[in-house]
Write a protein that holds these residues in place. Structure first.
Motif, PDB file in Angstrom:
ATOM      1  N   ILE A  75       0.854  -1.184   0.000  1.00 51.15           N
ATOM      2  CA  ILE A  75       0.000   0.000   0.000  1.00 51.15           C
ATOM      3  C   ILE A  75       0.890   1.233   0.000  1.00 51.15           C
ATOM      4  O   ILE A  75       1.771   1.367   0.840  1.00 51.15           O
ATOM      5  N   THR A  76       0.621   2.120  -0.961  1.00 55.77           N
ATOM      6  CA  THR A  76       1.388   3.354  -1.040  1.00 55.77           C
ATOM      7  C   THR A  76       0.451   4.537  -0.909  1.00 55.77           C
ATOM      8  O   THR A  76      -0.581   4.599  -1.588  1.00 55.77           O
ATOM      9  N   VAL A  77       0.804   5.471  -0.030  1.00 57.36           N
ATOM     10  CA  VAL A  77       0.040   6.706   0.136  1.00 57.36           C
ATOM     11  C   VAL A  77       0.764   7.788  -0.640  1.00 57.36           C
ATOM     12  O   VAL A  77       1.950   8.024  -0.436  1.00 57.36           O
ATOM     13  N   HIS A  78       0.037   8.432  -1.546  1.00 52.91           N
ATOM     14  CA  HIS A  78       0.570   9.543  -2.330  1.00 52.91           C
ATOM     15  C   HIS A  78      -0.094  10.818  -1.812  1.00 52.91           C
ATOM     16  O   HIS A  78      -1.310  10.934  -1.860  1.00 52.91           O
ATOM     17  N   GLU A  79       0.696  11.708  -1.307  1.00 55.17           N
ATOM     18  CA  GLU A  79       0.164  12.990  -0.829  1.00 55.17           C
ATOM     19  C   GLU A  79       0.120  13.957  -2.007  1.00 55.17           C
ATOM     20  O   GLU A  79       1.137  14.267  -2.593  1.00 55.17           O
TER      21      GLU A  79
END
Length: 63
Positions: free
Chosen positions: A58-62
């Protein structure tokens, strides 16, 4: 915030579902699926789920 998931990296630990059940689920093979783009109320839980994921699927992109 934008979330991407990589089911190929997922090991089915389920930490994402336990941390943010509104945002993540597991398919019939136990691999991560994204249910929704997190809104303001779910952002903290989605970040936690990303951090707890043992395979970093899981990658969070701000944005």
């Amino acid at each position: 915030m934008r979330i991407t998931v990589d089911a190929d990296r997922c090991v089915g630990a389920g930490q994402c579902v336990l941390s943010a059940p509104e945002v993540f689920d597991q398919d019939e093979d136990g691999l991560v699926t994204l249910l929704m783009t997190p809104g303001a109320e779910e952002e903290a839980k989605a970040r936690l789920a990303s951090g707890l994921c043992p395979s970093r699927a899981i990658t969070v992109h701000e944005d």
